[in-house]
Enzyme design. Structure first.
Site, mmCIF file in Angstrom:
data_model
loop_
_atom_site.group_PDB
_atom_site.id
_atom_site.type_symbol
_atom_site.label_atom_id
_atom_site.label_comp_id
_atom_site.label_asym_id
_atom_site.label_seq_id
_atom_site.Cartn_x
_atom_site.Cartn_y
_atom_site.Cartn_z
ATOM 1 N N ARG A 1 49.085 -35.934 132.369
ATOM 2 C CA ARG A 1 49.517 -36.728 133.497
ATOM 3 C C ARG A 1 49.362 -35.798 134.840
ATOM 4 O O ARG A 1 48.820 -36.574 135.882
ATOM 5 C CB ARG A 1 50.659 -37.216 133.417
ATOM 6 C CG ARG A 1 51.920 -36.090 133.412
ATOM 7 C CD ARG A 1 53.235 -36.972 133.085
ATOM 8 N NE ARG A 1 54.267 -35.857 133.150
ATOM 9 C CZ ARG A 1 55.102 -35.511 134.323
ATOM 10 N NH1 ARG A 1 54.789 -36.025 135.572
ATOM 11 N NH2 ARG A 1 55.807 -34.358 134.094
ATOM 12 N N HIS B 1 57.280 -28.662 124.162
ATOM 13 C CA HIS B 1 58.492 -29.218 123.656
ATOM 14 C C HIS B 1 58.232 -30.515 122.730
ATOM 15 O O HIS B 1 57.057 -30.677 122.542
ATOM 16 C CB HIS B 1 59.130 -29.747 124.795
ATOM 17 C CG HIS B 1 59.879 -28.494 125.440
ATOM 18 N ND1 HIS B 1 60.590 -27.686 125.114
ATOM 19 C CD2 HIS B 1 59.399 -28.003 126.939
ATOM 20 C CE1 HIS B 1 60.874 -26.682 125.968
ATOM 21 N NE2 HIS B 1 60.178 -26.934 127.026
ATOM 22 N N THR C 1 47.822 -25.495 127.647
ATOM 23 C CA THR C 1 48.972 -25.598 128.360
ATOM 24 C C THR C 1 49.484 -24.226 128.986
ATOM 25 O O THR C 1 48.948 -22.954 128.426
ATOM 26 C CB THR C 1 50.169 -25.964 127.127
ATOM 27 O OG1 THR C 1 51.572 -25.742 127.862
ATOM 28 C CG2 THR C 1 50.085 -24.900 126.194
ATOM 29 N N ARG C 2 50.263 -24.176 129.753
ATOM 30 C CA ARG C 2 50.706 -22.927 130.286
ATOM 31 C C ARG C 2 52.266 -22.682 130.509
ATOM 32 O O ARG C 2 52.892 -22.075 131.005
ATOM 33 C CB ARG C 2 50.367 -22.700 131.819
ATOM 34 C CG ARG C 2 50.487 -24.083 132.823
ATOM 35 C CD ARG C 2 50.200 -23.606 134.039
ATOM 36 N NE ARG C 2 51.343 -23.738 135.020
ATOM 37 C CZ ARG C 2 52.236 -24.891 135.395
ATOM 38 N NH1 ARG C 2 51.372 -25.907 135.586
ATOM 39 N NH2 ARG C 2 53.164 -24.730 136.325
ATOM 40 N N HIS D 1 55.278 -32.766 124.393
ATOM 41 C CA HIS D 1 53.935 -32.254 123.902
ATOM 42 C C HIS D 1 53.352 -32.266 122.391
ATOM 43 O O HIS D 1 52.199 -32.631 121.990
ATOM 44 C CB HIS D 1 53.834 -30.717 124.220
ATOM 45 C CG HIS D 1 54.508 -30.229 125.689
ATOM 46 N ND1 HIS D 1 55.591 -29.953 126.043
ATOM 47 C CD2 HIS D 1 53.729 -30.428 126.877
ATOM 48 C CE1 HIS D 1 55.685 -29.845 127.232
ATOM 49 N NE2 HIS D 1 54.577 -29.980 127.830
#
Length: 611
Positions: free
Chosen positions: A328, A238, A233-234, A241
Site C-alpha cells: 500500500r 509481522h 521489505t525494510r 506481511h
C-alpha cells in the site's frame, strides 16, 4: 559445454551469454545480465591489478552508499548500467526516467566527489581511478569518462518531489558532495560481507551460491521455479506481511516466493537489518515446504515513491523474478511502464485482522459488519519502548521475542543526557549532582563527560574555531553513543554552542538508545557575575587573545545558537540545583528511562518527585 566454459574464461568480462532462466535482463541488447567483474587470471585482470597495486593509480574511498551501489552495478542487478552515470545518463534519468537509448531507468546512480577532488583529477589528467571500500579493499577501477556538477535542485524536485524533509533530499543536500564522476567499472571483487553469509551466499534451502542475480536465476532454474514472486521489505515481518505473501503464493498455480529484504541502507530510524533478518529466519519455516525462500541484498534505498517502485521492479526482473508485490505504501508504476518492465506487479491492499474470524482480510475485502484491528508501526515501536504487550494476532511470538531482545524498553536501554549552555550557567554543577543521584537510586553505570575534561584528554589538539568546536562536540556525541549502545548512562556537559554538532549528537545517540537535551538557559549577565573560571573577566581585560582570527568566548565574540526544542530547559538563576535534579528525574520517570521499581527506596522517590 567445455568449449563454452573455456570461452567464458578467456573473455575480458565474465558476461552471462547463455541464460538458464527465461526472463531477459533489463535493457541489454542480448537479454544477458551485465557483469562487470573481471575474471582472475586473464591478461586484463592481471594488468589492471598490477597497475592498481603499484600505488601510482589515483584512488577514492567508497562511502556505504557507494559500496551498496557498486556491488549491484558489478553483479548485474543494475543491468543495463555498466558503471556510475555520466552527465548524459544522469540528466536524462533525472528529467525523463530514461537512459539515453530510451531504456526506462528511474534512479540516478552516481559517484559523488568534492570540488577539490574533481580539480585534482582534472589537473593530473587521471584516466583511471581505483575504488576502495571502507577497509581499503580494492573493489574496482573506474574509467573516467565524465566529471560534472549535478543540478541538485532539479534532482531533489524530479526524483524525490522536492520535500526538504525527505530523507533522500536531506542526504543529497547534507552528505552528497558537489561533483559527480562517471564511467565504466572493471571489478576485482564484490565488497566483502561477514554477516548472514548463508543468506548472502546461499538460498535458505539450497547449497548454491545465490548472491548475484545470475546465481539466483540458476537456482530458480534448477528447482523448476518458473513463477517466482518477490516480496521486498525494510521492516520486520509481522502477521499481516505473512498473510499477504501467502495470498501471493495462491494467486497462480506453480507460484513460488522469494522474501528479498534490503540489508543495505534504508530509512533513518528503521530497525537494523541484523534484527530484521533474525525475524525473517523465524518466519520462513511457516511457509509451504519448498515454495518459499529468503535472500538478502545490499540495496541503498532512496525512498523515491513511484520511481523507487519502478526501480525495484527492474532489479527483481534482473534477479529472475516474474512477479513483484507492491504494498500500500509502495507507490506503483503506471500501466505503460509495467509493459516495458516485463515483470508483473501485484498490488495488495493493507491487510486487516478480524478477531471474530481470527483471519486477515485485504482492506477492500473485509466482510460487511466485521470488526477489524490494526497496529501502526508507531504504536508497535511505542509498545516496544514501554514494554507493553504486542498481541499475537499482530505478530508471531518468536518475532516479538527477538524485537524485545534487540530493542528493549527504555528503562533497559542506555541513554545520553546532553547539557548545553553558556560557561558559568551551571551545567557541570547540575550534571555532577544528577550523576550522584542516579548512582544512588538505580543500577546502571553512569559516565560523566565534562566539557573541560574532554578538552584536556580527548580534544587537546583542537582550538576554538567553529570547525574545531563542532568537531569536539561530535567526538562527545560519538563516545556517548558507544557508551549508550552498551547500556550505560552518559551525562555530557559541554557548552555545545552550535546546532549542527548538537544535531549530530542527537542523531548518533538516538540510533542506539535514548537522548535528552537539557538547555541550561541562565542568562549571560548571571554567568558573568558567577564567572568561577574567570573567563569573562579575563576576556574583558584583553587577557584572552584571539587565535588564527577565531572567536574564543561563547556569548561575547562567538555566538551561542539557542536550542529550539530541548527536552528540558532549566534557568539556574531561578531554580536550585536540587530542584533542577528533581525536574530531570521526573522527566526520566515520565518518559520511561527510569521506573518506580528501579528506584531503590520509596523515600528516594518521594524525595525526588514529591509524590
Amino acid at each position: 559445454m567445455q568449449v563454452l566454459r573455456a570461452f567464458q574464461r578467456s573473455a575480458h568480462l565474465s558476461k552471462s551469454n547463455v541464460r538458464r532462466f527465461s526472463l531477459p535482463a533489463h535493457g541489454t541488447a542480448d537479454g544477458a545480465l551485465v557483469n562487470r567483474l573481471l575474471q582472475r587470471g586473464t591478461p586484463e585482470y592481471d594488468d589492471l591489478w598490477n597497475k592498481s597495486a603499484s600505488g601510482d593509480m589515483y584512488s577514492l574511498n567508497l562511502t556505504h552508499r557507494h559500496a551498496c551501489d557498486i556491488e549491484l552495478l558489478l553483479n548485474g542487478a543494475f543491468s543495463p548500467l555498466e558503471g556510475f552515470m555520466t552527465s548524459e545518463q544522469y540528466n536524462k534519468v533525472v528529467r525523463d526516467m530514461r537512459l539515453p537509448d530510451g531504456t526506462i531507468w528511474p534512479i540516478p546512480i552516481c559517484l559523488d566527489i568534492s570540488e577539490e577532488q574533481a580539480l585534482d583529477i582534472e589537473r593530473k589528467g587521471v584516466e583511471q581511478i581505483l575504488l576502495r571500500d571502507g577497509e581499503y579493499n580494492p573493489i574496482a577501477v573506474l574509467d573516467v569518462s565524465d566529471i560534472y556538477k549535478p543540478n541538485k535542485s532539479l534532482e531533489a524536485q524530479s526524483v524525490f518531489n522536492g520535500d526538504p524533509e525527505h530523507p533522500a533530499i536531506v542526504f543529497l543536500n547534507q552528505h552528497t558532495k558537489n561533483m559527480y564522476i562517471g564511467g565504466k567499472l572493471y571489478g576485482f571483487q564484490l565488497p566483502p560481507h561477514y554477516d548472514h553469509k548463508d543468506l548472502r551466499k546461499t538460498l535458505y534451502l539450497s547449497s548454491h551460491c545465490t548472491e548475484t542475480p545470475e546465481e539466483v536465476r540458476n537456482s530458480f532454474a534448477e528447482r523448476g521455479w518458473n513463477k517466482v514472486v518477490a516480496f521486498q521489505t525494510r521492516n520486520p515481518m509481522h502477521r499481516a506481511h505473512f498473510e499477504l505473501t501467502k495470498r501471493a503464493l495462491e494467486l497462480e498455480p506453480g507460484m513460488n516466493l522469494l522474501v528479498h529484504p534490503v540489508v543495505g541502507m534504508t530509512k533513518p530510524g528503521d530497525i537494523d537489518h541484523h534484527t530484521r533478518v533474525k525475524c525473517y529466519r523465524e518466519i520462513m519455516p511457516k511457509y509451504p515446504k519448498s515454495r518459499a525462500d529468503l535472500v538478502v541484498f545490499p540495496l541503498a534505498m532512496r525512498m523515491a515513491g513511484p520511481r523507487e517502485a519502478i526501480w525495484h521492479c527492474i532489479i527483481r526482473k534482473n534477479y529472475g523474478l516474474t512477479h513483484f508485490i507492491l504494498g500500500r505504501d509502495h507507490a506503483g508504476p503506471g500501466s505503460n511502464s509495467k509493459k516495458e518492465l516485463g515483470i508483473k506487479c501485484l498490488a495488495f491492499e493493507q491487510m486487516l485482522y478480524s478477531p471474530q474470524d481470527d483471519e486477515y482480510y485485504p482492506q477492500d475485502k473485509v466482510p460487511k459488519g466485521k470488526e477489524v484491528l490494526q497496529l501502526s508501526g508507531t504504536e508497535v515501536r511505542r509498545r516496544l519502548r514501554t514494554g507493553e504487550e504486542i498481541p499475537e494476532w499482530f505478530s508471531f511470538k518468536e518475532v516479538v521475542t527477538i524485537l524485545r531482545e534487540q530493542h528493549p524498553p527504555r528503562h533497559k536501554q542506555g541513554f545520553t543526557l546532553l547539557f548545553t549552555g553558556l560557561s558559568g550557567s551551571g551545567k557541570s554543577t547540575i550534571a555532577n549532582a544528577l550523576r550522584e543521584k542516579l548512582m544512588e537510586i538505580q543500577g546502571r553505570r553512569v559516565a560523566m563527560l565534562d566539557g573541560d575534561y574532554v578538552r584536556k584528554l580527548i580534544s587537546s589538539e583542537l582550538g576554538f574555531s567553529a570547525e574545531h568546536r563542532n568537531l569536539n562536540i561530535r567526538r562527545i556525541g560519538f563516545i556517548s553513543s558507544l557508551i549508550s549502545n552498551a547500556g550505560g548512562v552518559v551525562i555530557a556537559a559541554p557548552i555545545a554552542p552550535y546546532k549542527e554538532s548538537r544535531d549530530f549528537c542527537r542523531q548518533v545517540c538516538s540510533e542506539v538508545g535514548g537522548y535528552v537535551e537539557i538547555f541550561v538557559s541562565t542568562d549571560l549577565d548571571t554567568c558573568k557575575v558567577r564567572d568561577r573560571k574567570g573567563l569573562y573577566a579575563a576576556f574583558e581585560q584583553g587577557k584572552i587573545k584571539k587565535s588564527f582570527a577565531c572567536c574564543f568566548l561563547t556569548g561575547l565574540d562567538d555566538p551561542y545558537e539557542v536550542p529550539q526544542k530541548p527536552e528540558i530547559t532549566i534557568d539556574t538563576a531561578k531554580v536550585s540545583v536540587e530542584d533542577a535534579v528533581k525536574r530531570i528525574i521526573e522527566f526520566l520517570l515520565k518518559e520511561g528511562y527510569l521506573t518506580r521499581d528501579m528506584v531503590q527506596h520509596e523515600e528516594h522517590l518521594k524525595e525526588l518527585t514529591g509524590l
